[in-house]
Design an enzyme around this catalytic site. Structure first.
Site, mmCIF file in Angstrom:
data_model
loop_
_atom_site.group_PDB
_atom_site.id
_atom_site.type_symbol
_atom_site.label_atom_id
_atom_site.label_comp_id
_atom_site.label_asym_id
_atom_site.label_seq_id
_atom_site.Cartn_x
_atom_site.Cartn_y
_atom_site.Cartn_z
ATOM 1 N N GLY A 13 0.840 -1.210 0.000
ATOM 2 C CA GLY A 13 0.000 0.000 0.000
ATOM 3 C C GLY A 13 0.865 1.247 0.000
ATOM 4 O O GLY A 13 1.873 1.302 0.709
ATOM 5 N N ARG A 74 0.958 -5.099 -5.127
ATOM 6 C CA ARG A 74 1.151 -6.279 -4.277
ATOM 7 C C ARG A 74 1.327 -7.419 -5.277
ATOM 8 O O ARG A 74 0.425 -7.690 -6.060
ATOM 9 C CB ARG A 74 -0.076 -6.512 -3.397
ATOM 10 C CG ARG A 74 -0.455 -5.288 -2.532
ATOM 11 C CD ARG A 74 -1.506 -5.638 -1.504
ATOM 12 N NE ARG A 74 -2.194 -4.468 -0.946
ATOM 13 C CZ ARG A 74 -1.739 -3.736 0.068
ATOM 14 N NH1 ARG A 74 -0.595 -4.039 0.640
ATOM 15 N NH2 ARG A 74 -2.434 -2.703 0.522
ATOM 16 N N ASP A 105 5.438 -4.660 6.144
ATOM 17 C CA ASP A 105 5.997 -5.965 6.528
ATOM 18 C C ASP A 105 5.976 -6.989 5.381
ATOM 19 O O ASP A 105 6.915 -7.774 5.226
ATOM 20 C CB ASP A 105 5.324 -6.517 7.793
ATOM 21 C CG ASP A 105 3.813 -6.622 7.666
ATOM 22 O OD1 ASP A 105 3.245 -6.095 6.688
ATOM 23 O OD2 ASP A 105 3.193 -7.246 8.559
ATOM 24 N N SER A 107 6.326 -6.347 2.239
ATOM 25 C CA SER A 107 7.441 -5.965 1.357
ATOM 26 C C SER A 107 8.771 -6.400 1.967
ATOM 27 O O SER A 107 9.691 -6.820 1.250
ATOM 28 C CB SER A 107 7.452 -4.452 1.153
ATOM 29 O OG SER A 107 6.178 -4.001 0.789
ATOM 30 N N THR A 127 4.384 2.778 5.383
ATOM 31 C CA THR A 127 2.994 2.315 5.465
ATOM 32 C C THR A 127 2.267 3.220 6.446
ATOM 33 O O THR A 127 2.861 3.633 7.454
ATOM 34 C CB THR A 127 2.875 0.851 5.935
ATOM 35 O OG1 THR A 127 1.545 0.611 6.388
ATOM 36 C CG2 THR A 127 3.808 0.512 7.097
ATOM 37 N N ASP A 129 0.128 2.281 8.449
ATOM 38 C CA ASP A 129 -0.384 1.487 9.571
ATOM 39 C C ASP A 129 0.420 1.595 10.877
ATOM 40 O O ASP A 129 -0.090 1.264 11.943
ATOM 41 C CB ASP A 129 -0.456 -0.003 9.176
ATOM 42 C CG ASP A 129 -1.459 -0.255 8.063
ATOM 43 O OD1 ASP A 129 -2.265 0.649 7.773
ATOM 44 O OD2 ASP A 129 -1.426 -1.349 7.470
ATOM 45 N N ASP A 131 2.749 -0.369 11.961
ATOM 46 C CA ASP A 131 2.698 -1.707 12.554
ATOM 47 C C ASP A 131 4.029 -2.456 12.454
ATOM 48 O O ASP A 131 4.040 -3.690 12.466
ATOM 49 C CB ASP A 131 1.578 -2.529 11.879
ATOM 50 C CG ASP A 131 1.778 -2.640 10.366
ATOM 51 O OD1 ASP A 131 2.658 -1.942 9.833
ATOM 52 O OD2 ASP A 131 1.055 -3.427 9.730
ATOM 53 N N ARG A 164 -26.084 13.354 17.834
ATOM 54 C CA ARG A 164 -25.992 11.934 17.472
ATOM 55 C C ARG A 164 -24.693 11.315 17.985
ATOM 56 O O ARG A 164 -23.844 11.990 18.567
ATOM 57 C CB ARG A 164 -25.920 11.801 15.939
ATOM 58 C CG ARG A 164 -27.216 12.058 15.221
ATOM 59 C CD ARG A 164 -26.936 12.069 13.725
ATOM 60 N NE ARG A 164 -28.165 12.170 12.961
ATOM 61 C CZ ARG A 164 -28.229 12.639 11.719
ATOM 62 N NH1 ARG A 164 -27.147 13.074 11.105
ATOM 63 N NH2 ARG A 164 -29.390 12.675 11.087
ATOM 64 N N MET A 171 -8.490 3.050 8.958
ATOM 65 C CA MET A 171 -7.610 1.974 8.447
ATOM 66 C C MET A 171 -6.558 1.544 9.473
ATOM 67 O O MET A 171 -6.448 2.130 10.541
ATOM 68 C CB MET A 171 -6.901 2.447 7.181
ATOM 69 C CG MET A 171 -7.672 2.212 5.907
ATOM 70 S SD MET A 171 -6.639 2.625 4.483
ATOM 71 C CE MET A 171 -7.684 2.005 3.170
ATOM 72 N N ARG A 173 -5.276 -2.075 9.164
ATOM 73 C CA ARG A 173 -5.223 -3.546 9.095
ATOM 74 C C ARG A 173 -5.391 -4.137 10.493
ATOM 75 O O ARG A 173 -6.402 -3.882 11.119
ATOM 76 C CB ARG A 173 -3.887 -3.981 8.476
ATOM 77 C CG ARG A 173 -4.003 -5.224 7.621
ATOM 78 C CD ARG A 173 -2.652 -5.572 7.049
ATOM 79 N NE ARG A 173 -2.279 -4.718 5.954
ATOM 80 C CZ ARG A 173 -2.584 -4.963 4.682
ATOM 81 N NH1 ARG A 173 -3.282 -6.022 4.365
ATOM 82 N NH2 ARG A 173 -2.187 -4.146 3.737
ATOM 83 N N ARG A 213 -23.837 14.658 30.956
ATOM 84 C CA ARG A 213 -23.185 15.896 31.425
ATOM 85 C C ARG A 213 -23.193 16.964 30.321
ATOM 86 O O ARG A 213 -22.414 17.919 30.348
ATOM 87 C CB ARG A 213 -21.777 15.611 31.938
ATOM 88 C CG ARG A 213 -20.730 15.306 30.906
ATOM 89 C CD ARG A 213 -19.333 15.546 31.481
ATOM 90 N NE ARG A 213 -18.295 15.362 30.487
ATOM 91 C CZ ARG A 213 -17.960 16.276 29.600
ATOM 92 N NH1 ARG A 213 -18.614 17.418 29.547
ATOM 93 N NH2 ARG A 213 -16.977 16.029 28.745
ATOM 94 N N HIS A 217 -22.174 15.473 21.250
ATOM 95 C CA HIS A 217 -21.720 14.491 20.258
ATOM 96 C C HIS A 217 -21.102 13.284 20.952
ATOM 97 O O HIS A 217 -20.691 13.374 22.122
ATOM 98 C CB HIS A 217 -20.655 15.114 19.357
ATOM 99 C CG HIS A 217 -19.455 15.543 20.148
ATOM 100 N ND1 HIS A 217 -19.313 16.822 20.633
ATOM 101 C CD2 HIS A 217 -18.374 14.846 20.590
ATOM 102 C CE1 HIS A 217 -18.189 16.896 21.320
ATOM 103 N NE2 HIS A 217 -17.599 15.716 21.323
ATOM 104 N N GLN A 253 -7.490 8.258 3.626
ATOM 105 C CA GLN A 253 -6.397 8.279 4.609
ATOM 106 C C GLN A 253 -5.026 7.988 4.003
ATOM 107 O O GLN A 253 -4.002 8.192 4.630
ATOM 108 C CB GLN A 253 -6.629 7.211 5.699
ATOM 109 C CG GLN A 253 -7.853 7.426 6.519
ATOM 110 C CD GLN A 253 -8.327 6.141 7.187
ATOM 111 O OE1 GLN A 253 -8.002 5.867 8.314
ATOM 112 N NE2 GLN A 253 -9.108 5.340 6.479
#
Ligand code: F6P
Length: 321
Positions: A13, A74, A105, A107, A127, A129, A131, A164, A171, A173, A213, A217, A253
């Site tokens: 990615g 990939r 990882d 790669s 990346t 991520d 990670d 609401r 993202m 993973r 309180r 949101h 992202q």
């Protein structure tokens, strides 16, 4: 004597800051008298010979751009021994003696396999991520977190107007780092990540506590590794009757101009990767770890598990109560 030739590719990615890393590899290599080649589309391009010589000007005007000017892929073929043999042959056809792989990882696993075949390879963690073990921050993570924080602010406006809850799927993973850091910076009421078993009851409790309180949101950050955003929204509505919307941020992202932090880190890691190749090192990842630029064996990186940022998780829970 012929100049040493090295090549650079981006794989897996894409991540904002990859271009800054490519630029650093090319310019540092040329500065030291190396010939630098670019490989298109990651390992796929290595197999197919989509390789071209790069110059100082071929990386001009890219430091601020998201994506990767080398493109990425990939490659299922590279995951096979036959695919890697083809890549090895192509490297010798083009006279490539050293390779810089920018990716995550998956790669690095490919890079380790190439190194085991005798190729000199150095990896740079790129990346969103965050990670990768032995790495404070991967290239692209900071930009992605900033993108998510901006999205949270926008969603918070409309969520407050309608009183609401909004579940924002982020993202990462199997890693919850983007959720944790963006959740803390965005003041999210709940952060649901794969690393912690969280219940809908806990999310509901936090929503009700906030409402009682006077909070208008409720923002719930949900890591994609947990999933089930729409089911969670329904469960919240069924349990406590609070109208709940879902926003899946997705690939927004992964794009955009890299932050200064990502550009600086990418520049430093790209330059150091070239130095490592010049020092004859192989099968190593270069990363910022404990605030210093260091390098680690791929085997060590690929067998370790990145620690969970538990203190960020706990802090976000305390501060958003
Ligand atoms: O690894 C980066 C990442 O964006 C993950 O966060 C996500 O799970 C995955 O890639 C998405 O991959 P693709 O772009 O192939 O859909």
């Amino acid at each position: 004597m012929n100049r040493k030739s090295i090549a650079v590719l981006t794989s897996g990615g894409d991540a904002p800051g990859m271009n800054a890393a490519i630029r650093a590899v090319v310019r540092t290599g040329i500065f030291h008298g190396l010939k630098v080649m670019g490989v298109k589309k990651g390992y796929e391009g290595l197999i197919k010979g989509e390789i071209f010589e790069m110059s100082l000007s071929s990386v001009a005007d890219i430091i601020h751009r998201g994506g990767t000017m080398l493109q990425t892929a990939r490659s299922p073929e590279f995951a096979t021994p036959q695919g890697r043999e083809k890549a090895l042959n192509m490297m010798s056809v083009f006279g490539i003696q050293g390779l810089v792989v920018i990716g995550g990882d998956g790669s690095f696993r490919g890079a380790r396999d190439l190194a085991a075949m005798g190729v000199q390879v150095v990896g740079i963690p790129g990346t969103i991520d965050n990670d990768i073990p032995f790495c404070d921050y991967t290239i692209g993570f900071d930009t992605a977190v900033n993108t998510v924080v901006e999205a949270i602010s926008r969603i918070r406006d409309t969520t407050s107007s309608h009183n609401r809850a909004n579940i924002i799927e982020v993202m990462g993973r199997n890693s919850g780092d983007i959720s944790l850091y963006a959740g803390l910076a965005g003041g999210a009421e709940s952060i649901v990540v794969p690393e912690v078993n969280a219940s809908v009851e806990d999310v509901c409790k936090r929503i009700m506590h906030g409402r009682n309180r006077g909070k208008l949101h409720s923002i719930i950050i949900l890591a994609e590794g947990v999933g089930g955003a729409f089911e969670m929204a329904k469960a919240i509505e069924d349990k406590i009757g609070v109208e709940t919307r879902v926003t899946i941020l997705g690939h927004v992202q992964r794009g955009g101009s890299p932050t200064a932090f990502d550009r600086i880190m990418a520049s430093r890691l790209g330059a150091r990767a070239v130095e490592l190749l010049m020092e004859g090192k192989t099968s190593r990842m270069v990363a910022q770890y404990q605030n210093q630029i260091r390098d680690f064996d791929f085997d060590e990186v690929l067998t370790a598990k990145k620690g969970f940022a538990g203190e960020i998780y706990s802090l976000a829970r305390i501060l958003s109560i």
